[in-house]
Design an enzyme around this catalytic site. Structure first.
Site, PDB file in Angstrom:
ATOM      1  N   ARG A  10       3.260   5.287   3.422  1.00 38.67           N
ATOM      2  CA  ARG A  10       3.457   3.726   3.126  1.00 38.67           C
ATOM      3  C   ARG A  10       2.079   2.216   3.308  1.00 38.67           C
ATOM      4  O   ARG A  10       2.667   2.312   3.192  1.00 38.67           O
ATOM      5  CB  ARG A  10       5.102   3.279   4.349  1.00 38.67           C
ATOM      6  CG  ARG A  10       5.821   2.056   3.025  1.00 38.67           C
ATOM      7  CD  ARG A  10       5.209   0.684   4.290  1.00 38.67           C
ATOM      8  NE  ARG A  10       5.284   0.476   4.900  1.00 38.67           N
ATOM      9  CZ  ARG A  10       4.664  -0.262   5.626  1.00 38.67           C
ATOM     10  NH1 ARG A  10       4.377  -1.862   5.310  1.00 38.67           N
ATOM     11  NH2 ARG A  10       4.662  -0.413   7.396  1.00 38.67           N
ATOM     12  N   ASP A  11       2.753   2.631   4.781  1.00 35.28           N
ATOM     13  CA  ASP A  11       1.368   1.677   5.610  1.00 35.28           C
ATOM     14  C   ASP A  11      -0.112   1.809   4.968  1.00 35.28           C
ATOM     15  O   ASP A  11      -0.921   1.289   5.017  1.00 35.28           O
ATOM     16  CB  ASP A  11       1.549   1.078   6.706  1.00 35.28           C
ATOM     17  CG  ASP A  11       0.741   0.512   7.002  1.00 35.28           C
ATOM     18  OD1 ASP A  11       0.255  -0.627   6.508  1.00 35.28           O
ATOM     19  OD2 ASP A  11       0.568   0.458   8.324  1.00 35.28           O
ATOM     20  N   HIS A 205       2.638   0.254  17.086  1.00 31.87           N
ATOM     21  CA  HIS A 205       1.713   0.842  15.688  1.00 31.87           C
ATOM     22  C   HIS A 205       0.518  -0.872  15.380  1.00 31.87           C
ATOM     23  O   HIS A 205       0.264  -1.787  16.055  1.00 31.87           O
ATOM     24  CB  HIS A 205       2.996  -0.263  14.507  1.00 31.87           C
ATOM     25  CG  HIS A 205       2.174  -0.451  13.501  1.00 31.87           C
ATOM     26  ND1 HIS A 205       2.018   0.617  12.012  1.00 31.87           N
ATOM     27  CD2 HIS A 205       0.947  -0.726  12.687  1.00 31.87           C
ATOM     28  CE1 HIS A 205       1.944   0.497  11.182  1.00 31.87           C
ATOM     29  NE2 HIS A 205       1.149  -0.459  11.840  1.00 31.87           N
ATOM     30  N   HIS A 207      -3.242  -0.586  14.677  1.00 27.61           N
ATOM     31  CA  HIS A 207      -4.952  -0.745  14.099  1.00 27.61           C
ATOM     32  C   HIS A 207      -5.672  -0.702  14.407  1.00 27.61           C
ATOM     33  O   HIS A 207      -6.154  -0.867  15.944  1.00 27.61           O
ATOM     34  CB  HIS A 207      -4.725  -1.706  12.849  1.00 27.61           C
ATOM     35  CG  HIS A 207      -3.855  -1.363  11.637  1.00 27.61           C
ATOM     36  ND1 HIS A 207      -3.821  -2.351  10.674  1.00 27.61           N
ATOM     37  CD2 HIS A 207      -2.170  -1.564  11.762  1.00 27.61           C
ATOM     38  CE1 HIS A 207      -2.491  -1.929   9.637  1.00 27.61           C
ATOM     39  NE2 HIS A 207      -1.399  -1.527  10.583  1.00 27.61           N
ATOM     40  N   CYS A 238      -2.986  -4.011   5.617  1.00 27.75           N
ATOM     41  CA  CYS A 238      -1.902  -5.045   5.396  1.00 27.75           C
ATOM     42  C   CYS A 238      -2.489  -5.941   3.949  1.00 27.75           C
ATOM     43  O   CYS A 238      -3.623  -6.064   4.357  1.00 27.75           O
ATOM     44  CB  CYS A 238      -1.571  -5.981   6.253  1.00 27.75           C
ATOM     45  SG  CYS A 238       0.375  -7.490   5.931  1.00 27.75           S
ATOM     46  N   ASN A 247      -5.416   2.148   9.551  1.00 26.30           N
ATOM     47  CA  ASN A 247      -4.516   2.322  11.454  1.00 26.30           C
ATOM     48  C   ASN A 247      -5.241   3.376  11.684  1.00 26.30           C
ATOM     49  O   ASN A 247      -6.170   4.308  11.740  1.00 26.30           O
ATOM     50  CB  ASN A 247      -2.988   3.281  10.038  1.00 26.30           C
ATOM     51  CG  ASN A 247      -1.937   2.202   9.442  1.00 26.30           C
ATOM     52  OD1 ASN A 247      -1.199   1.208  10.223  1.00 26.30           O
ATOM     53  ND2 ASN A 247      -2.178   2.657   8.520  1.00 26.30           N
TER      54      ASN A 247
END
Length: 302
Positions: A10-11, A205, A207, A238, A247
């Site tokens: 997903r991300d 979370h 990055h 993003c 990430n």
């Protein structure tokens, strides 16, 4: 045991210029599970025109293998997304709420307060449906448009999420500006505030945009945080944040944790193989370093 939540499907993929076919996404998820991932953020239920990479969320969910002990997470941004997630059969939902007003409007085309109320509504609905729900606070460590973020704002929102029924609160360094001192301060403040309200798990979370993501992960673990997001290959970012990069990489994080004497459920060799698969699918090398350098001690002489 450190629980690493795999977010590459997903991300990771949402910020890639190459749109993978559904079959490749399903294979990525299967490989992550085979490597030991037990929670996988598999899809997001957003408008296809806003995030084309997630347009096939229902089809992906229809194609994944259901296995005992494996939970597939669907990201939702509103009530309609929650309804789609339930219909698609996800095991849990993750609601994203940007902390700042400008990022909220750029990322989700709504005000920050409106989005928080939506998250509270979704969390309550998830409780009623018996479905685990996490709330992730984006740009909690810094905003690309407004700069520094007042930690009191993050704390207040985390308390509201807990009161609404979220079983997990995640703090996201969406643009990779945080440093370990900030992690220590923010985690401490959030924990203190939540202690008198509810007992949701805390998840982080990070990055690695400015090469501080792994240091931040270690700082969080030193504070007793046991849930960390990571993306195989270190892909992602993003699409609504300028100059956002990936990430922290799952394989690099697992190497760091396990060489430090901490256990995860993940197999490093399989993660590296999956990162190579992902690089071939995307047509470029992934940012992670383990696929290039290998683990240590190396199982095969160089």
């Amino acid at each position: 045991m450190i629980e690493v939540i795999e977010v590459s499907p997903r991300d990771g993929l949402q910020n890639e210029s190459v749109l993978l076919p559904t079959a490749a996404k399903v294979e990525l998820i299967a490989r992550a599970v085979a490597a030991g991932a037990r929670r996988v953020e598999a899809v997001s239920f957003v408008r296809p025109d806003a995030v084309p990479a997630m347009a096939d969320a229902e089809t992906v969910m229809a194609g994944v293998e259901r296995r005992p002990g494996v939970s597939y997470i669907g990201l939702v941004l509103n009530r309609r997304g929650f309804e789609r997630a339930v219909a698609a059969g996800v095991d849990e939902v993750n609601v994203v709420v940007p902390v700042t007003e400008t990022f909220s409007r750029r990322n989700q085309n709504a005000g920050a307060e409106d989005l928080m109320r939506m998250a509270e509504d979704v969390a309550a609905r998830a409780v009623d449906a018996g479905m685990p729900c996490s709330v992730t606070f984006a740009v909690a460590f810094g905003c690309p448009f407004e700069g520094e973020v007042d930690p009191r704002r993050v704390v207040a929102l985390a308390v509201r999420a807990a009161r609404a029924g979220a079983g997990e609160v995640a703090l996201a360094d969406t643009i990779g500006v945080g440093v370990p001192a900030q992690v220590r301060s923010l985690v401490g403040a959030v924990r203190e505030a939540l202690a008198g309200v509810a007992d949701p798990a805390l998840r982080m979370h990070f990055h690695n945009t400015r090469n501080t993501g792994y240091a931040n992960a270690v700082a969080a673990v030193d504070l007793g945080v046991t849930r960390l997001d990571a993306s195989i290959g270190g892909i992602g970012g993003c699409p609504f944040a300028p100059r956002a990069t990936g990430n922290i990489a799952t394989e690099d994080l697992v190497y760091l944790l396990e060489r430090s004497g901490l256990r995860t459920s993940l197999d490093l060799e399989q993660l590296v193989d999956t990162a190579r698969f992902l690089g071939e699918a995307l047509g470029r090398p992934v940012p992670a370093l383990l696929p290039r350098a290998g683990g240590f001690p190396s199982p095969v002489p160089a």
